[in-house]
Design an enzyme around this catalytic site. Structure first.
Site, PDB file in Angstrom:
ATOM      1  N   SER A 142       0.846  -1.197   0.000  1.00  0.00           N
ATOM      2  CA  SER A 142       0.000   0.000   0.000  1.00  0.00           C
ATOM      3  C   SER A 142       0.881   1.247   0.000  1.00  0.00           C
ATOM      4  CB  SER A 142      -0.887   0.003   1.252  1.00  0.00           C
ATOM      5  OG  SER A 142      -1.503   1.267   1.451  1.00  0.00           O
ATOM      6  N   TYR A 148      -1.747  -0.856  10.351  1.00  0.00           N
ATOM      7  CA  TYR A 148      -1.770  -1.190   8.923  1.00  0.00           C
ATOM      8  C   TYR A 148      -0.586  -0.585   8.185  1.00  0.00           C
ATOM      9  CZ  TYR A 148      -3.463  -1.568   4.111  1.00  0.00           C
ATOM     10  OH  TYR A 148      -3.577  -1.850   2.764  1.00  0.00           O
TER      11      TYR A 148
END
Length: 257
Positions: free
Chosen positions: A149, A162
Protein backbone atom coordinates in the site's frame (compact mmCIF):
# COMPACT_ATOMS: atom_id res chain seq x y z
CA UNK A 1 14.60 -11.57 -30.56
CA UNK A 2 11.05 -12.21 -31.76
CA UNK A 3 8.37 -10.66 -29.58
CA UNK A 4 4.99 -12.35 -29.21
CA UNK A 5 2.21 -12.10 -26.66
CA UNK A 6 3.18 -15.54 -25.41
CA UNK A 7 6.88 -14.75 -25.04
CA UNK A 8 6.13 -11.44 -23.35
CA UNK A 9 3.06 -12.10 -21.21
CA UNK A 10 2.41 -15.83 -21.47
CA UNK A 11 1.44 -17.50 -18.20
CA UNK A 12 -0.62 -20.33 -19.69
CA UNK A 13 -0.34 -23.48 -17.62
CA UNK A 14 1.34 -21.71 -14.71
CA UNK A 15 0.14 -22.68 -11.24
CA UNK A 16 -0.72 -19.67 -9.08
CA UNK A 17 -1.78 -19.29 -5.46
CA UNK A 18 -3.69 -16.14 -4.51
CA UNK A 19 -4.45 -15.44 -0.85
CA UNK A 20 -7.33 -13.24 0.22
CA UNK A 21 -8.95 -14.33 -3.03
CA UNK A 22 -12.58 -14.75 -2.04
CA UNK A 23 -13.39 -11.10 -2.79
CA UNK A 24 -11.94 -7.66 -3.47
CA UNK A 25 -8.54 -7.22 -5.11
CA UNK A 26 -7.59 -10.85 -4.53
CA UNK A 27 -10.64 -12.06 -6.44
CA UNK A 28 -9.89 -9.71 -9.37
CA UNK A 29 -6.29 -10.93 -9.54
CA UNK A 30 -7.44 -14.56 -9.46
CA UNK A 31 -9.88 -13.90 -12.32
CA UNK A 32 -7.16 -12.22 -14.39
CA UNK A 33 -4.68 -15.04 -13.89
CA UNK A 34 -7.30 -17.67 -14.73
CA UNK A 35 -8.44 -15.69 -17.79
CA UNK A 36 -4.87 -15.81 -19.11
CA UNK A 37 -4.67 -19.57 -18.78
CA UNK A 38 -3.16 -20.11 -15.34
CA UNK A 39 -4.37 -22.76 -12.93
CA UNK A 40 -5.36 -20.73 -9.87
CA UNK A 41 -5.70 -21.80 -6.25
CA UNK A 42 -7.85 -19.36 -4.32
CA UNK A 43 -7.09 -19.19 -0.60
CA UNK A 44 -9.19 -17.51 2.07
CA UNK A 45 -9.84 -17.81 5.77
CA UNK A 46 -13.58 -17.39 5.06
CA UNK A 47 -14.91 -20.67 3.65
CA UNK A 48 -18.38 -19.38 2.75
CA UNK A 49 -17.11 -16.47 0.65
CA UNK A 50 -14.48 -18.75 -0.88
CA UNK A 51 -17.03 -21.40 -1.89
CA UNK A 52 -19.23 -18.84 -3.65
CA UNK A 53 -16.30 -17.25 -5.49
CA UNK A 54 -14.80 -20.55 -6.63
CA UNK A 55 -18.22 -21.78 -7.79
CA UNK A 56 -18.75 -18.54 -9.71
CA UNK A 57 -15.40 -18.82 -11.48
CA UNK A 58 -15.73 -22.53 -12.23
CA UNK A 59 -19.14 -21.91 -13.81
CA UNK A 60 -17.40 -19.43 -16.13
CA UNK A 61 -15.01 -22.16 -17.20
CA UNK A 62 -11.94 -21.06 -15.28
CA UNK A 63 -9.43 -23.64 -14.03
CA UNK A 64 -9.61 -22.81 -10.33
CA UNK A 65 -9.93 -24.53 -6.98
CA UNK A 66 -10.37 -23.15 -3.48
CA UNK A 67 -8.62 -24.12 -0.26
CA UNK A 68 -9.68 -22.57 3.05
CA UNK A 69 -6.62 -21.70 5.13
CA UNK A 70 -5.52 -19.33 7.88
CA UNK A 71 -2.29 -17.80 6.61
CA UNK A 72 -1.24 -16.80 10.13
CA UNK A 73 -0.92 -20.46 11.18
CA UNK A 74 2.29 -22.14 10.00
CA UNK A 75 0.90 -25.69 10.05
CA UNK A 76 -2.20 -24.52 8.16
CA UNK A 77 -0.09 -22.79 5.53
CA UNK A 78 2.32 -25.70 5.07
CA UNK A 79 -0.48 -28.22 4.69
CA UNK A 80 -2.21 -26.08 2.07
CA UNK A 81 0.99 -25.44 0.09
CA UNK A 82 1.98 -29.12 0.22
CA UNK A 83 -1.46 -30.04 -1.10
CA UNK A 84 -1.11 -27.64 -4.04
CA UNK A 85 2.39 -28.90 -4.87
CA UNK A 86 1.24 -32.51 -4.69
CA UNK A 87 -1.82 -31.92 -6.87
CA UNK A 88 -0.17 -29.78 -9.56
CA UNK A 89 3.50 -30.78 -9.29
CA UNK A 90 4.70 -27.18 -9.09
CA UNK A 91 3.94 -23.65 -7.90
CA UNK A 92 4.95 -20.87 -10.28
CA UNK A 93 3.24 -17.78 -8.87
CA UNK A 94 2.27 -16.56 -5.41
CA UNK A 95 0.21 -13.42 -4.87
CA UNK A 96 -0.15 -12.43 -1.21
CA UNK A 97 -3.32 -10.38 -1.04
CA UNK A 98 -4.74 -11.32 2.36
CA UNK A 99 -4.87 -8.23 4.54
CA UNK A 100 -6.78 -6.47 7.31
CA UNK A 101 -6.95 -2.98 8.77
CA UNK A 102 -8.10 -1.27 11.95
CA UNK A 103 -8.43 2.46 12.59
CA UNK A 104 -8.13 3.88 16.11
CA UNK A 105 -6.41 6.78 17.85
CA UNK A 106 -2.87 5.91 18.90
CA UNK A 107 -3.44 6.36 22.64
CA UNK A 108 -6.43 4.00 22.52
CA UNK A 109 -5.12 1.46 20.02
CA UNK A 110 -5.74 -2.01 21.44
CA UNK A 111 -2.85 -4.44 21.66
CA UNK A 112 -5.06 -7.25 20.36
CA UNK A 113 -5.86 -5.25 17.22
CA UNK A 114 -2.19 -4.43 16.67
CA UNK A 115 -1.33 -8.14 16.92
CA UNK A 116 -4.16 -9.10 14.55
CA UNK A 117 -3.15 -6.66 11.81
CA UNK A 118 0.54 -7.58 12.09
CA UNK A 119 -0.20 -11.31 12.09
CA UNK A 120 -2.34 -11.22 8.95
CA UNK A 121 -0.47 -8.58 6.94
CA UNK A 122 3.13 -9.37 7.83
CA UNK A 123 3.43 -12.77 9.49
CA UNK A 124 0.94 -14.35 7.10
CA UNK A 125 2.80 -12.96 4.10
CA UNK A 126 6.10 -14.30 5.39
CA UNK A 127 4.71 -17.75 6.17
CA UNK A 128 3.27 -18.00 2.65
CA UNK A 129 6.54 -16.86 1.08
CA UNK A 130 8.49 -19.30 3.22
CA UNK A 131 6.32 -22.32 2.43
CA UNK A 132 5.99 -21.61 -1.30
CA UNK A 133 9.61 -20.47 -1.53
CA UNK A 134 10.86 -23.95 -0.60
CA UNK A 135 9.22 -25.38 -3.71
CA UNK A 136 10.35 -22.50 -5.91
CA UNK A 137 13.95 -22.86 -4.74
CA UNK A 138 13.86 -26.56 -5.67
CA UNK A 139 12.75 -25.70 -9.20
CA UNK A 140 14.87 -22.53 -9.54
CA UNK A 141 11.82 -20.64 -10.76
CA UNK A 142 9.11 -18.45 -9.29
CA UNK A 143 7.30 -15.15 -9.06
CA UNK A 144 6.06 -13.70 -5.76
CA UNK A 145 3.98 -10.53 -5.63
CA UNK A 146 2.98 -9.00 -2.29
CA UNK A 147 0.09 -6.54 -2.25
CA UNK A 148 1.31 -3.59 -0.22
CA UNK A 149 0.00 0.00 0.00
CA UNK A 150 1.07 3.60 -0.43
CA UNK A 151 0.63 3.77 3.34
CA UNK A 152 3.78 1.70 3.65
CA UNK A 153 5.54 4.88 2.56
CA UNK A 154 3.10 7.57 3.75
CA UNK A 155 1.30 7.05 7.05
CA UNK A 156 -1.99 8.57 8.15
CA UNK A 157 -3.70 9.32 11.45
CA UNK A 158 -5.33 6.39 13.28
CA UNK A 159 -3.53 3.89 11.05
CA UNK A 160 -1.18 2.69 13.75
CA UNK A 161 -0.83 -0.95 12.61
CA UNK A 162 -1.77 -1.19 8.92
CA UNK A 163 0.75 1.38 7.67
CA UNK A 164 3.67 -0.09 9.69
CA UNK A 165 2.69 -3.60 8.55
CA UNK A 166 2.90 -2.54 4.91
CA UNK A 167 6.22 -0.75 5.44
CA UNK A 168 7.56 -3.96 6.94
CA UNK A 169 6.09 -5.95 4.03
CA UNK A 170 8.04 -3.74 1.62
CA UNK A 171 11.29 -4.51 3.44
CA UNK A 172 10.41 -8.22 3.59
CA UNK A 173 9.88 -8.10 -0.18
CA UNK A 174 13.33 -6.59 -0.72
CA UNK A 175 15.08 -8.98 1.65
CA UNK A 176 13.52 -12.03 -0.01
CA UNK A 177 14.37 -10.62 -3.43
CA UNK A 178 18.04 -10.37 -2.48
CA UNK A 179 18.17 -13.85 -0.93
CA UNK A 180 16.37 -15.61 -3.78
CA UNK A 181 17.67 -13.67 -6.79
CA UNK A 182 20.22 -16.36 -7.66
CA UNK A 183 17.47 -18.97 -7.37
CA UNK A 184 15.61 -17.30 -10.27
CA UNK A 185 12.80 -16.23 -7.96
CA UNK A 186 11.56 -12.67 -8.40
CA UNK A 187 9.92 -11.05 -5.37
CA UNK A 188 8.11 -7.75 -5.86
CA UNK A 189 5.28 -5.74 -4.35
CA UNK A 190 2.41 -3.77 -5.83
CA UNK A 191 1.39 -0.83 -3.67
CA UNK A 192 -1.95 0.73 -4.62
CA UNK A 193 -3.62 3.78 -3.19
CA UNK A 194 -7.19 3.62 -1.86
CA UNK A 195 -9.73 2.04 -4.17
CA UNK A 196 -13.38 2.74 -4.87
CA UNK A 197 -14.11 -0.57 -3.12
CA UNK A 198 -12.62 0.88 0.09
CA UNK A 199 -15.45 3.40 0.12
CA UNK A 200 -18.06 0.68 -0.34
CA UNK A 201 -16.78 -1.37 2.60
CA UNK A 202 -16.21 1.65 4.84
CA UNK A 203 -12.41 1.63 5.07
CA UNK A 204 -12.17 5.37 4.51
CA UNK A 205 -14.55 6.09 7.36
CA UNK A 206 -16.16 9.39 6.37
CA UNK A 207 -16.22 12.20 3.80
CA UNK A 208 -13.41 14.07 5.55
CA UNK A 209 -11.05 11.12 5.18
CA UNK A 210 -12.14 10.59 1.57
CA UNK A 211 -11.38 14.24 0.80
CA UNK A 212 -7.98 13.89 2.50
CA UNK A 213 -7.15 10.97 0.20
CA UNK A 214 -8.39 12.62 -2.99
CA UNK A 215 -6.35 15.75 -2.29
CA UNK A 216 -3.21 13.62 -2.27
CA UNK A 217 -3.85 11.89 -5.59
CA UNK A 218 -2.83 14.06 -8.56
CA UNK A 219 -5.26 12.19 -10.82
CA UNK A 220 -8.01 13.29 -8.43
CA UNK A 221 -9.81 9.96 -8.15
CA UNK A 222 -9.62 6.65 -6.36
CA UNK A 223 -8.04 3.57 -7.91
CA UNK A 224 -10.31 0.97 -9.50
CA UNK A 225 -9.50 -2.62 -8.56
CA UNK A 226 -8.91 -3.71 -12.15
CA UNK A 227 -6.19 -1.04 -12.49
CA UNK A 228 -4.17 -3.03 -9.95
CA UNK A 229 -4.48 -6.24 -11.97
CA UNK A 230 -2.29 -5.11 -14.88
CA UNK A 231 0.83 -4.41 -12.80
CA UNK A 232 0.41 -7.74 -11.00
CA UNK A 233 0.15 -9.63 -14.30
CA UNK A 234 3.23 -7.79 -15.58
CA UNK A 235 5.25 -8.91 -12.56
CA UNK A 236 4.02 -12.50 -13.01
CA UNK A 237 4.98 -12.55 -16.68
CA UNK A 238 8.20 -13.09 -18.66
CA UNK A 239 8.19 -9.32 -19.25
CA UNK A 240 9.39 -8.85 -15.66
CA UNK A 241 12.27 -11.35 -15.87
CA UNK A 242 14.81 -8.79 -14.59
CA UNK A 243 12.53 -6.99 -12.14
CA UNK A 244 12.93 -7.99 -8.50
CA UNK A 245 12.87 -6.22 -5.14
CA UNK A 246 10.71 -3.47 -6.63
CA UNK A 247 7.74 -1.71 -5.00
CA UNK A 248 5.44 -0.76 -7.88
CA UNK A 249 3.16 2.09 -6.81
CA UNK A 250 -0.28 2.14 -8.42
CA UNK A 251 -1.31 5.40 -6.84
CA UNK A 252 -2.35 8.01 -9.40
CA UNK A 253 0.76 9.98 -8.51
CA UNK A 254 0.39 9.97 -4.69
CA UNK A 255 4.06 9.18 -4.09
CA UNK A 256 5.45 11.76 -6.55
CA UNK A 257 5.77 14.49 -3.94
Amino acid sequence: MEYTLTSMFGIQGEVAIVTGASRGIGKEIAIALASLGAKVVLVSVKPTYLFHTVTELQEKGFDVIGIPADTTKKDNVQAMVDLVAEQFGKIDILVNCAGVSHLENAVDFEEAMWDWVMEVNLKGTFLMCQAVGKYMVQRKKGRIINISSVLGLHGRAQDMAYAPSKAAMDQLTKSLAVEWAKENINVNAVAPTFTSNDVKIGLLGNQEKLDWVLQRIPKGKLCEMDWIVGPVIFLCSPCAEFVTGHILYVDGGWTIG
